[in-house]
Scaffold this motif. Structure first.
Motif, mmCIF file in Angstrom:
data_model
loop_
_atom_site.group_PDB
_atom_site.id
_atom_site.type_symbol
_atom_site.label_atom_id
_atom_site.label_comp_id
_atom_site.label_asym_id
_atom_site.label_seq_id
_atom_site.Cartn_x
_atom_site.Cartn_y
_atom_site.Cartn_z
ATOM 1 N N ASP A 100 0.855 -1.190 0.000
ATOM 2 C CA ASP A 100 0.000 0.000 0.000
ATOM 3 C C ASP A 100 0.887 1.235 0.000
ATOM 4 O OD1 ASP A 100 -1.853 2.196 1.001
ATOM 5 O OD2 ASP A 100 -3.240 0.498 0.942
ATOM 6 N N PHE A 101 0.489 2.256 -0.761
ATOM 7 C CA PHE A 101 1.269 3.487 -0.843
ATOM 8 C C PHE A 101 1.305 4.255 0.485
ATOM 9 C CE2 PHE A 101 1.369 3.514 -5.550
ATOM 10 C CZ PHE A 101 2.680 3.929 -5.715
ATOM 11 N N ARG A 102 0.430 3.914 1.414
ATOM 12 C CA ARG A 102 0.439 4.627 2.690
ATOM 13 C C ARG A 102 1.742 4.425 3.454
ATOM 14 N NH1 ARG A 102 -4.166 2.362 6.426
ATOM 15 N NH2 ARG A 102 -5.291 2.226 4.448
ATOM 16 N N TYR A 103 2.449 3.340 3.142
ATOM 17 C CA TYR A 103 3.691 3.034 3.853
ATOM 18 C C TYR A 103 4.931 3.581 3.132
ATOM 19 C CZ TYR A 103 0.447 -0.138 6.116
ATOM 20 O OH TYR A 103 -0.652 -0.660 6.771
ATOM 21 N N VAL A 104 4.733 4.282 2.027
ATOM 22 C CA VAL A 104 5.849 4.895 1.297
ATOM 23 C C VAL A 104 6.068 6.300 1.855
ATOM 24 C CG1 VAL A 104 6.736 5.620 -0.943
ATOM 25 C CG2 VAL A 104 5.320 3.560 -0.769
ATOM 26 N N LYS A 105 7.195 6.520 2.483
ATOM 27 C CA LYS A 105 7.496 7.813 3.100
ATOM 28 C C LYS A 105 8.000 8.798 2.046
ATOM 29 C CE LYS A 105 6.850 6.164 7.306
ATOM 30 N NZ LYS A 105 5.782 6.619 8.208
ATOM 31 N N GLY A 106 7.453 10.005 2.094
ATOM 32 C CA GLY A 106 7.923 11.036 1.172
ATOM 33 C C GLY A 106 7.657 10.675 -0.279
ATOM 34 N N GLN A 107 8.602 11.037 -1.168
ATOM 35 C CA GLN A 107 8.554 10.710 -2.600
ATOM 36 C C GLN A 107 7.262 11.186 -3.255
ATOM 37 O OE1 GLN A 107 11.188 9.965 -3.782
ATOM 38 N NE2 GLN A 107 12.382 8.546 -2.526
ATOM 39 N N GLN A 108 6.834 12.404 -2.931
ATOM 40 C CA GLN A 108 5.577 12.909 -3.482
ATOM 41 C C GLN A 108 5.641 13.053 -5.008
ATOM 42 O OE1 GLN A 108 2.895 13.083 -1.635
ATOM 43 N NE2 GLN A 108 4.172 12.412 0.073
ATOM 44 N N LYS A 109 6.767 13.512 -5.529
ATOM 45 C CA LYS A 109 6.896 13.670 -6.981
ATOM 46 C C LYS A 109 6.823 12.323 -7.688
ATOM 47 C CE LYS A 109 9.635 17.928 -6.827
ATOM 48 N NZ LYS A 109 10.943 18.562 -7.184
ATOM 49 N N ALA A 110 7.517 11.337 -7.131
ATOM 50 C CA ALA A 110 7.511 10.008 -7.746
ATOM 51 C C ALA A 110 6.120 9.385 -7.678
ATOM 52 C CB ALA A 110 8.536 9.098 -7.068
ATOM 53 N N LYS A 111 5.425 9.556 -6.563
ATOM 54 C CA LYS A 111 4.081 8.991 -6.424
ATOM 55 C C LYS A 111 3.102 9.683 -7.378
ATOM 56 C CE LYS A 111 4.092 9.124 -1.816
ATOM 57 N NZ LYS A 111 3.661 8.923 -0.397
ATOM 58 N N ARG A 112 3.275 10.989 -7.563
ATOM 59 C CA ARG A 112 2.435 11.704 -8.530
ATOM 60 C C ARG A 112 2.665 11.147 -9.936
ATOM 61 N NH1 ARG A 112 -1.766 14.735 -10.667
ATOM 62 N NH2 ARG A 112 -0.996 16.171 -12.270
ATOM 63 N N ALA A 113 3.916 10.890 -10.285
ATOM 64 C CA ALA A 113 4.230 10.345 -11.608
ATOM 65 C C ALA A 113 3.646 8.941 -11.787
ATOM 66 C CB ALA A 113 5.746 10.319 -11.816
ATOM 67 N N LEU A 114 3.722 8.135 -10.752
ATOM 68 C CA LEU A 114 3.171 6.788 -10.851
ATOM 69 C C LEU A 114 1.644 6.818 -10.940
ATOM 70 C CD1 LEU A 114 5.454 4.862 -8.327
ATOM 71 C CD2 LEU A 114 5.527 4.788 -10.825
ATOM 72 N N GLU A 115 1.029 7.790 -10.304
ATOM 73 C CA GLU A 115 -0.416 7.955 -10.443
ATOM 74 C C GLU A 115 -0.782 8.289 -11.883
ATOM 75 O OE1 GLU A 115 -3.918 11.024 -8.914
ATOM 76 O OE2 GLU A 115 -2.133 10.718 -7.667
ATOM 77 N N ILE A 116 -0.011 9.146 -12.507
ATOM 78 C CA ILE A 116 -0.238 9.483 -13.915
ATOM 79 C C ILE A 116 -0.048 8.246 -14.789
ATOM 80 C CG2 ILE A 116 0.638 10.846 -15.861
ATOM 81 C CD1 ILE A 116 1.471 12.981 -13.756
ATOM 82 N N ALA A 117 1.006 7.495 -14.504
ATOM 83 C CA ALA A 117 1.274 6.283 -15.282
ATOM 84 C C ALA A 117 0.122 5.295 -15.162
ATOM 85 C CB ALA A 117 2.573 5.636 -14.807
ATOM 86 N N ALA A 118 -0.421 5.133 -13.952
ATOM 87 C CA ALA A 118 -1.537 4.215 -13.753
ATOM 88 C C ALA A 118 -2.794 4.704 -14.450
ATOM 89 C CB ALA A 118 -1.794 4.032 -12.257
ATOM 90 N N ALA A 119 -3.016 6.015 -14.441
ATOM 91 C CA ALA A 119 -4.220 6.575 -15.041
ATOM 92 C C ALA A 119 -4.231 6.434 -16.556
ATOM 93 C CB ALA A 119 -4.363 8.047 -14.648
ATOM 94 N N GLY A 120 -3.044 6.491 -17.189
ATOM 95 C CA GLY A 120 -2.986 6.419 -18.646
ATOM 96 C C GLY A 120 -2.340 5.184 -19.203
ATOM 97 N N ASN A 121 -1.955 4.227 -18.323
ATOM 98 C CA ASN A 121 -1.293 2.985 -18.752
ATOM 99 C C ASN A 121 0.079 3.270 -19.378
ATOM 100 O OD1 ASN A 121 -2.684 0.658 -18.005
ATOM 101 N ND2 ASN A 121 -2.718 -0.104 -20.099
ATOM 102 N N HIS A 122 0.814 4.225 -18.810
ATOM 103 C CA HIS A 122 2.104 4.623 -19.354
ATOM 104 C C HIS A 122 3.247 3.841 -18.714
ATOM 105 C CE1 HIS A 122 0.095 7.948 -21.302
ATOM 106 N NE2 HIS A 122 -0.393 8.349 -20.142
ATOM 107 N N CYS A 123 4.302 3.619 -19.484
ATOM 108 C CA CYS A 123 5.500 2.936 -18.976
ATOM 109 C C CYS A 123 6.387 3.935 -18.225
ATOM 110 C CB CYS A 123 6.276 2.298 -20.123
ATOM 111 S SG CYS A 123 5.317 1.061 -21.022
ATOM 112 N N VAL A 124 7.136 3.415 -17.238
ATOM 113 C CA VAL A 124 7.868 4.285 -16.309
ATOM 114 C C VAL A 124 9.277 3.747 -16.087
ATOM 115 C CG1 VAL A 124 7.931 5.176 -13.950
ATOM 116 C CG2 VAL A 124 5.753 4.949 -15.107
ATOM 117 N N LEU A 125 10.242 4.666 -15.978
ATOM 118 C CA LEU A 125 11.604 4.335 -15.561
ATOM 119 C C LEU A 125 11.934 5.136 -14.309
ATOM 120 C CD1 LEU A 125 14.444 3.102 -15.931
ATOM 121 C CD2 LEU A 125 14.982 5.028 -17.445
#
Length: 509
Positions: free
Chosen positions: A193-218
Motif C-alpha cells: 500500500d502506498f500509505r507506507y511509502v514515506k515522502g517521494q511525493q513527486k515520484a508517487k504523482r508520476a506513478l499515479e499518472i502512469a496508472a491513469a494512462g497505462n504509461h511505462c515508467v523508468l
C-alpha cells in the motif's frame, strides 16, 4: 466395443475439441494411442493401466486402440488420462455409454487412481462451453479456477473411483457452487500500500499518472530510495479488472500452470523476473511455445529491477510487445500468439555504485564506468518508455515519522475517475487508455491550447526529442489533463509531461 468421451486440447491460450475414441477388439493384447500424441500423452498408457488396476478395475487383455480426434492437431499433456480411463471402462460395460454424453472430461491420473490437476483448464472449459457442453468433470484442485464460468455444471473429482461412481449414479457428486466475480474482488487483499511509502511525493504523482494512462515508467535513483517498494505498490492503484480482463489474464496463467488458489485472478498481475532471465523466459518459448513473463504480466505490471543488468537481447525483445500489445512465438512444433499489454516499470541506479548526484554519498565511479553502465540500455528502448522519474533518498527524520502517507485506495479512486473519462472518450474506437492512442486518433483526442502547442514545439526542439518522444509527451499530457479534469491540454499539463522526458538528457545526454 466402441466408446466416445469428449475432452479438450490446448493451442496457445485457446482450447479445441478433442474426442477420445476408445475401441476394444479381440486379438493380441496391446494398448495403442494414435492421433498425433506427444510423449506425455503416449505415457498415459502406463498411468491408465496402473490407475485402473489399483482402483479395483480390470484392465482388458485384448486389443485396445485409443484415437484422439482430430488426428491432425497435436495433443500435449496428461489431461487425457481420465477420459481414456473412462472410455476403457465404458467399453468394459462398467459405465453406460450415455452417462458421459454432453460432458467434457480432463484430468491426470496418478498410479493409485488419484486425479491430479492439469494446466489450461480455464481455456479448455471456455472452449467447451462455447460449443454447447453443459457438464464438466475436472480435478478437484482445478475447480476454483472455473467456478465463475456460467452456463455449465462443474463436477470436481478426487480419484478415478469417485468419477466412476458419479457416472454410474452410485454416488453422484454435487456440482461446484458458482461464485460471482464481484464476490471474489470483495475478498481480495493487497499486501502492499502506498500509505507506507514515506515522502517521494513527486515520484508517487508520476506513478499515479502512469496508472491513469497505462504509461511505462523508468525510476532512476540511489539504492534504498524506495524504487522497488513503489513499483510493487503500482497494482494497488490500478483500476479493478473487468470480468473479461480477468478471464483473459487467468487463461494465460492457466496455460502456464500458475493459477492462484482462489482460481480466477482478481488482482492485476505483478511480474518481476530476475535480471538473469533468459530471452525465452521473458518472451516465451520452449518446445510447446508457452507464455513468458511479458504475457503473464498482461493487464498488469512488468517490473524490471536493475534494468542495465539485463542482457541486451532480453531488453530489445521488449520493443515489439510495447508497441503492438502482443507477442507471437514460433517454434518447430508450435506457434502461439499471446496478448502482452502491460505497464512496464523499470528501475535503475544512476551509476554502478548508485550514488551519482547523491547529496549524502560520494560517487566513486569513473566517467567511463558510468558511460558503459548507462549504455547497456539502448536509446530505442528508452524512447519507448513514456516517463523517466528521478527518485531521491529520504532523510532519516522522514523515515522515522509515524504519520502515514495517502493510501492506495484514495489514489486509485482518482485513477479510476480518469480511466472512466478515457473509456467514454474512446468508446467508439475500441481502445481503453491514452497509452493506446495511435497516429490516427492522437490529434483528435489531444486538443491543445495555442500556448500549449507552442510550448510543446519549443521543448521538442530544445531537447532534440524524437517524433516518438513527441507523441508520448502528448499522451502523458492528455492523462494529466484527465486527472486534473480539463478537456483541453494547457501549458501546465505540457510542462509537467515534458519534465518526465528530461532525465535521459541528464544521464545519457
Amino acid at each position: 466395443m466402441l466408446a466416445f468421451i469428449e475432452s479438450c486440447g490446448l493451442l496457445g491460450i485457446d482450447g479445441f475439441a478433442v474426442t477420445v475414441e476408445v475401441n476394444l477388439a479381440h486379438g493380441m493384447p496391446m494398448f495403442e494411442i494414435v492421433g498425433l500424441p506427444d510423449a506425455s500423452v503416449k505415457e498415459s498408457r502406463e498411468r491408465v493401466r496402473a490407475a485402473l488396476k489399483n482402483s479395483g478395475f480390470l484392465f482388458p487383455a485384448e486389443r485396445l486402440t485409443v484415437n484422439l480426434a482430430p488426428a491432425d492437431m497435436k495433443k500435449e499433456g496428461p489431461a487425457f488420462d481420465l477420459p481414456i480411463a473412462l472410455g476403457i471402462l465404458t467399453c468394459l460395460g462398467v459405465i453406460d455409454p450415455d452417462a458421459a454424453r454432453d460432458m467434457c472430461v480432463f484430468g491426470e491420473l496418478s498410479l493409485d487412481g488419484a486425479i491430479r490437476p492439469v494446466r489450461g483448464v480455464l481455456p479448455m472449459t471456455i472452449s467447451a462451453v462455447e460449443r454447447g457442453v453443459k457438464r464438466i468433470l475436472v480435478p478437484e484442485a482445478n475447480a476454483n479456477e472455473i467456478r465463475c464460468i456460467e452456463g455449465v455444471e462443474i463436477y470436481p473429482v478426487g480419484n478415478l473411483q469417485a468419477a466412476v461412481r458419479h457416472l454410474t449414479g452410485e454416488l453422484p457428486i454435487e456440482p461446484v457452487r458458482p461464485v460471482s466475480y464481484r464476490q471474489l474482488i470483495e475478498e481480495r487483499h493487497y499486501a502492499e500500500d502506498f500509505r507506507y511509502v514515506k515522502g517521494q511525493q513527486k515520484a508517487k504523482r508520476a506513478l499515479e499518472i502512469a496508472a491513469a494512462g497505462n504509461h511505462c515508467v523508468l525510476l532512476i535513483g540511489p539504492p534504498g530510495s524506495g524504487k522497488t517498494l513503489m513499483a510493487r505498490c503500482m497494482p494497488t492503484i490500478l483500476p479493478d479488472m473487468t470480468f473479461e480482463e480477468a478471464l483473459e489474464t487467468t487463461r494465460i496463467h492457466s496455460v502456464a500452470g500458475i493459477v492462484p488458489p482462489t482460481g480466477l485472478l482478481t488482482e492485476r498481475p505483478f511480474r518481476s523476473p530476475h535480471h538473469t532471465a533468459s530471452h525465452a523466459s521473458l518472451v516465451g518459448g520452449g518446445p510447446n511455445a508457452l507464455p513468458g513473463e511479458i504475457s503473464k504480466a498482461h493487464n498488469g505490471v512488468l517490473f524490471l529491477d536493475e534494468l542495465p543488468e539485463y542482457r541486451r537481447d532480453v531488453l530489445e525483445a521488449l520493443r515489439q510487445p510495447l508497441e503492438d500489445g502482443f507477442v507471437t512465438i514460433t517454434r518447430v512444433n508450435a506457434q502461439s500468439t499471446y496478448p502482452s499489454r502491460f505497464i512496464l516499470v523499470c528501475s535503475m541506479n544512476p551509476c554502478p555504485c548508485g550514488h551519482l548526484g547523491s547529496r549524502t554519498q560520494q560517487c566513486r565511479c569513473t566517467p567511463n564506468e558510468i558511460r558503459r553502465y548507462l549504455n547497456r540500455v539502448s536509446g530505442p528502448l528508452l524512447d519507448r518508455i513514456d516517463m523517466h522519474i528521478e527518485v531521491e533518498s529520504i532523510p532519516a527524520e522522514k523515515l522515522s515519522d509515524a504519520a502515514l502517507s495517502e493510501d492506495s485506495a484514495t489514489i486509485r479512486a482518482r485513477v479510476e475517475a480518469a480511466r472512466r473519462v478515457q473509456l467514454a472518450r474512446y468508446s467508439k474506437i475500441g481502445i481503453h487508455s491514452n497509452a493506446e492512442l495511435n497516429a490516427r486518433t492522437l490529434a483528435k483526442a489531444c486538443n491543445l491550447t495555442a500556448s500549449a502547442q507552442e510550448l510543446l514545439l519549443a521543448s521538442t526542439e530544445r531537447l532534440k526529442l524524437s517524433n516518438r518522444a513527441y507523441t508520448r509527451i502528448l499522451k502523458v499530457a492528455r492523462t494529466i489533463a484527465d486527472l486534473d479534469g480539463f478537456d483541453a491540454i494547457g501549458d501546465e499539463q505540457i510542462a509537467e509531461a515534458v519534465q518526465y522526458r528530461t532525465l535521459d538528457r541528464k544521464y545519457w545526454g
